[in-house]
Design an enzyme around this catalytic site. Structure first.
Site, PDB file in Angstrom:
ATOM      1  N   PRO A 160      38.758  29.217  49.111  1.00 36.24           N
ATOM      2  CA  PRO A 160      39.044  30.149  48.008  1.00 36.24           C
ATOM      3  C   PRO A 160      37.686  28.985  47.292  1.00 36.24           C
ATOM      4  O   PRO A 160      37.089  28.240  47.474  1.00 36.24           O
ATOM      5  CB  PRO A 160      40.197  29.516  46.907  1.00 36.24           C
ATOM      6  CG  PRO A 160      40.762  28.618  47.987  1.00 36.24           C
ATOM      7  CD  PRO A 160      40.346  28.232  49.071  1.00 36.24           C
ATOM      8  N   LYS A 185      34.449  29.708  56.565  1.00 41.20           N
ATOM      9  CA  LYS A 185      33.873  30.205  55.975  1.00 41.20           C
ATOM     10  C   LYS A 185      34.229  30.462  54.421  1.00 41.20           C
ATOM     11  O   LYS A 185      35.411  31.012  54.016  1.00 41.20           O
ATOM     12  CB  LYS A 185      33.892  31.599  55.656  1.00 41.20           C
ATOM     13  CG  LYS A 185      32.784  32.849  56.004  1.00 41.20           C
ATOM     14  CD  LYS A 185      33.309  33.174  54.042  1.00 41.20           C
ATOM     15  CE  LYS A 185      33.534  33.718  53.209  1.00 41.20           C
ATOM     16  NZ  LYS A 185      33.901  34.236  52.293  1.00 41.20           N
ATOM     17  N   PRO A 186      33.382  29.824  53.679  1.00 41.78           N
ATOM     18  CA  PRO A 186      33.977  29.314  51.676  1.00 41.78           C
ATOM     19  C   PRO A 186      33.741  30.406  50.639  1.00 41.78           C
ATOM     20  O   PRO A 186      33.139  31.519  51.246  1.00 41.78           O
ATOM     21  CB  PRO A 186      33.393  27.595  51.273  1.00 41.78           C
ATOM     22  CG  PRO A 186      32.286  27.587  52.232  1.00 41.78           C
ATOM     23  CD  PRO A 186      32.449  28.679  53.401  1.00 41.78           C
ATOM     24  N   GLU A 188      32.048  32.905  48.989  1.00 40.83           N
ATOM     25  CA  GLU A 188      30.704  33.410  49.017  1.00 40.83           C
ATOM     26  C   GLU A 188      30.333  32.702  47.001  1.00 40.83           C
ATOM     27  O   GLU A 188      28.763  32.637  46.948  1.00 40.83           O
ATOM     28  CB  GLU A 188      29.855  34.643  48.827  1.00 40.83           C
ATOM     29  CG  GLU A 188      31.165  35.614  47.606  1.00 40.83           C
ATOM     30  CD  GLU A 188      32.684  36.376  48.437  1.00 40.83           C
ATOM     31  OE1 GLU A 188      33.142  37.183  47.912  1.00 40.83           O
ATOM     32  OE2 GLU A 188      32.888  35.305  48.864  1.00 40.83           O
ATOM     33  N   SER A 239      44.229  34.567  48.186  1.00 38.84           N
ATOM     34  CA  SER A 239      45.644  35.293  47.102  1.00 38.84           C
ATOM     35  C   SER A 239      46.235  36.374  48.803  1.00 38.84           C
ATOM     36  O   SER A 239      45.916  36.460  49.668  1.00 38.84           O
ATOM     37  CB  SER A 239      44.736  36.519  47.112  1.00 38.84           C
ATOM     38  OG  SER A 239      43.629  37.316  47.589  1.00 38.84           O
ATOM     39  N   GLU A 260      47.959  30.440  53.164  1.00 38.50           N
ATOM     40  CA  GLU A 260      48.278  29.357  52.399  1.00 38.50           C
ATOM     41  C   GLU A 260      47.689  29.881  50.898  1.00 38.50           C
ATOM     42  O   GLU A 260      47.243  30.609  50.925  1.00 38.50           O
ATOM     43  CB  GLU A 260      47.852  27.942  51.363  1.00 38.50           C
ATOM     44  CG  GLU A 260      47.883  27.073  51.354  1.00 38.50           C
ATOM     45  CD  GLU A 260      47.160  25.855  51.165  1.00 38.50           C
ATOM     46  OE1 GLU A 260      46.646  25.526  49.349  1.00 38.50           O
ATOM     47  OE2 GLU A 260      47.076  25.158  51.688  1.00 38.50           O
ATOM     48  N   CYS A 294      46.565  27.109  43.165  1.00 35.94           N
ATOM     49  CA  CYS A 294      47.758  27.899  43.497  1.00 35.94           C
ATOM     50  C   CYS A 294      49.147  26.941  43.414  1.00 35.94           C
ATOM     51  O   CYS A 294      50.286  27.562  43.047  1.00 35.94           O
ATOM     52  CB  CYS A 294      47.820  27.711  45.213  1.00 35.94           C
ATOM     53  SG  CYS A 294      47.964  26.307  45.892  1.00 35.94           S
ATOM     54  N   GLN A 341      37.191  36.838  37.047  1.00 36.78           N
ATOM     55  CA  GLN A 341      38.557  36.192  36.792  1.00 36.78           C
ATOM     56  C   GLN A 341      39.101  35.670  35.367  1.00 36.78           C
ATOM     57  O   GLN A 341      39.995  35.710  34.975  1.00 36.78           O
ATOM     58  CB  GLN A 341      38.636  34.157  37.478  1.00 36.78           C
ATOM     59  CG  GLN A 341      39.939  34.044  37.632  1.00 36.78           C
ATOM     60  CD  GLN A 341      41.534  34.303  38.276  1.00 36.78           C
ATOM     61  OE1 GLN A 341      40.581  35.570  39.150  1.00 36.78           O
ATOM     62  NE2 GLN A 341      42.414  33.960  37.262  1.00 36.78           N
ATOM     63  N   TYR A 342      37.691  35.510  34.784  1.00 41.83           N
ATOM     64  CA  TYR A 342      37.657  35.345  33.076  1.00 41.83           C
ATOM     65  C   TYR A 342      38.553  36.810  32.574  1.00 41.83           C
ATOM     66  O   TYR A 342      39.034  36.363  32.031  1.00 41.83           O
ATOM     67  CB  TYR A 342      36.593  35.086  32.469  1.00 41.83           C
ATOM     68  CG  TYR A 342      36.503  34.911  31.273  1.00 41.83           C
ATOM     69  CD1 TYR A 342      37.466  33.517  31.045  1.00 41.83           C
ATOM     70  CD2 TYR A 342      36.439  36.060  30.457  1.00 41.83           C
ATOM     71  CE1 TYR A 342      36.670  33.197  29.154  1.00 41.83           C
ATOM     72  CE2 TYR A 342      35.443  35.737  28.508  1.00 41.83           C
ATOM     73  CZ  TYR A 342      36.372  34.536  28.297  1.00 41.83           C
ATOM     74  OH  TYR A 342      36.232  33.844  26.839  1.00 41.83           O
ATOM     75  N   GLU A 395      50.652  36.105  39.378  1.00 41.29           N
ATOM     76  CA  GLU A 395      49.904  34.567  39.032  1.00 41.29           C
ATOM     77  C   GLU A 395      48.353  35.142  38.330  1.00 41.29           C
ATOM     78  O   GLU A 395      47.370  36.066  38.988  1.00 41.29           O
ATOM     79  CB  GLU A 395      49.650  34.473  41.118  1.00 41.29           C
ATOM     80  CG  GLU A 395      48.679  32.693  40.547  1.00 41.29           C
ATOM     81  CD  GLU A 395      47.691  32.432  42.075  1.00 41.29           C
ATOM     82  OE1 GLU A 395      48.624  31.111  42.279  1.00 41.29           O
ATOM     83  OE2 GLU A 395      48.269  33.445  43.260  1.00 41.29           O
TER      84      GLU A 395
END
Length: 504
Positions: A160, A185-186, A188, A239, A260, A294, A341-342, A395
């Site tokens: 993530p 794959k992190p 983007e 997620s 996870e 998390c 996310q903000y 969350e």
């Protein structure tokens, strides 16, 4: 510190085009362009091209080839290379931390610590590399039966945006220790430090193809990697919704997963606790990393007899925590990583207020020019919360804590367990019996007593329920990357034949 994006990238990528790290070199993406944004300014500082299925296919082939070379090395040699990767990370501490801060928005004081933890991860698993052996089983026959721990082959890992360099090391090191090749794959939004680890691994002598870093979008590059025929196991950190979709894709290919996922952890404070320490612990539990963790202690359960006194101190502390430029060593809370996310966080705060919660601290953007354009949010304390509210169930993944009162131990445990998640939790009390009783009864994969958020590569980590399954780190995390083979050898001179016919 100066926000010089080019200076942050130059030590790892030089002047060349940044793409995916495939077979020991950069491979340009073949898909659509996507942008990287500095969370502290809201400005785009780099554009990349999505890797796409064609690059993924080439990456998988090189990973399969590299894995055969890697597994063919002596275990001690694999350990030495892992150790050297850790040393490369240590030598590039400042440049890696700077790159992480630029692309993620975490304060430099935090990214330095996380980079050092990545070095520890490779060093820890370097020590395991030549100690992975099987057993001889005393079977009740004339056979010699022994087991061999063997790698899966090529592991696909999805990590993530909240802690990219940390989660990359968290997954790469044990996968390699067990003899696998890793295709990572992190997100983007934050691929740069993961790509830098690929570059440093080559400097440490890792054979080409053993670490692959794919820079691309989840729906194209990520899906192509997790569903590729070469993938033998999938590890996902993110997620629950995305994790469930990835697990379904993997199951269709009969491929196992480690997931996870999210958390809504309960941080429980009893009246007999050291309240000063508990207040500091509660702040660190939710506000560090701007709450983008998390395991964040986002549900703060406080015994009713001390809640007013506790809240007064908590709110005062929240109003004093330095929020601002993540390049400033005095900053303790930086921006939220991305605009989506903000907006999600702001929306959940508003939803909570409509349900009856009250903002006791924060809830707004900090004042001043430094925070005017980035995704900044003051540490937020919400009171008048009960556990049925959306802010206590979902969350938030931001610096927002919901304070919930309780009367006794049984109620505290019941509230803590009234959640679909089960990742972490904590209890603050001076009673030894209560501390261990609560630790045993709260359903969570990690639990702290009179502390919060201590994590180490030596200790297993993972969740219950919607927080996922499988374990990362520790010996248990290493076992996730190996599968046992049972070998039977007949030792009898004239073993009995149970079936069949052979001429005299």
């Amino acid at each position: 510190m100066d926000r010089d994006y080019k200076a942050a990238m130059l030590p790892f990528f030089g002047e060349g085009e940044i793409g995916s790290w495939v077979n020991g070199a950069m491979m340009p993406g073949r898909g659509d362009a996507f942008a990287l944004t500095d969370p502290a300014t809201g400005k785009v500082f780099l554009e990349l091209n999505d890797a796409g299925p064609e690059v993924v296919d080439a990456a998988m082939k090189s990973a399969a080839s590299g894995q055969r070379v890697w597994w063919g090395l002596a275990a001690a040699e694999r350990g030495r290379i892992l150790w050297r990767i850790g040393q490369q990370v240590r030598e590039h501490l400042e440049t890696l931390a700077l790159l992480e801060t630029v692309s993620v928005g975490k304060p430099i004081r935090d990214t330095r610590v996380e980079v050092l933890k990545v070095a520890e991860m490779f060093e820890y698993y370097a020590g395991w590399a030549d100690k992975l052996h099987g057993d001889v089983i005393p079977v009740p026959t004339s056979h010699l039966n022994y087991t061999r721990p063997e790698p899966y082959g090529v592991i696909t890992q999805i990590t993530p945006w909240n802690a990219p360099v940390f989660t990359a090391g968290w997954q790469l090191a044990p996968a390699l220790c067990a003899g696998n090749a890793a295709v990572l794959k992190p997100s983007e939004m934050t691929p740069l430090t993961s790509l830098a680890l690929g570059v440093l691994s080559k400097k440490a002598g890792l054979p080409d193809g053993v670490i692959t870093i794919l820079a691309g979008l989840g729906m194209t590059t990520g899906m192509a990697a997790t569903t590729h025929a070469v993938t033998r196991k999938v590890v996902f950190v993110g997620s629950p919704k995305t994790g469930a979709a990835i697990a379904a894709q993997a199951a269709a290919n009969i491929v196992p997963c480690v997931l996870e996922l999210g958390g809504k952890s309960a941080n429980i404070v009893f009246e007999d606790a050291d309240l000063k320490r508990a207040v500091l612990g509660a702040q660190a539990a939710i506000f560090s990393g701007a709450g983008q963790s998390c395991v964040a202690g986002s549900r703060l359960l406080v015994q009713r007899s001390v809640i007013d006194r506790f809240l007064e101190t908590l709110v005062d502390g929240a109003n004093r925590i330095p929020v601002g430029d993540p390049m400033d060593v005095a900053t303790q809370i930086g921006p939220i990583n991305n605009v989506a996310q903000y907006q999600t966080i702001r929306g959940l705060i508003a939803s909570g207020c409509k349900e009856g919660a009250k903002i006791l601290a924060g809830g707004e953007r900090p004042e001043g020019d430094v925070c005017a354009n980035g995704y900044f949010l003051r540490p937020t304390v919400l009171g008048n919360v009960h556990n049925d509210m959306s802010i206590a169930r979902e969350e938030i993944f931001g610096p927002v804590v919901s304070v919930i009162p309780f009367d006794d131990e049984a109620e505290a445990v019941a509230i803590a367990n009234y959640s679909k998640f089960g990742l972490a939790g904590a209890v603050w009390t001076n009673r030894v019996d209560r501390a261990h009783r609560v630790a045993a009864n709260v359903r969570a994969g990690t639990f702290w007593i009179n502390s919060y958020k201590t994590i180490n590569v030596m200790s297993p980590f993972g969740g219950f329920g919607h927080s996922g399954y499988g374990r990362s780190s520790g010996k248990e995390g290493l076992m996730e990357y190996m599968q046992p083979k049972s070998v039977w050898t007949e030792t009898a001179e004239n073993p009995p034949a149970g079936l069949g016919y052979a001429p005299e």
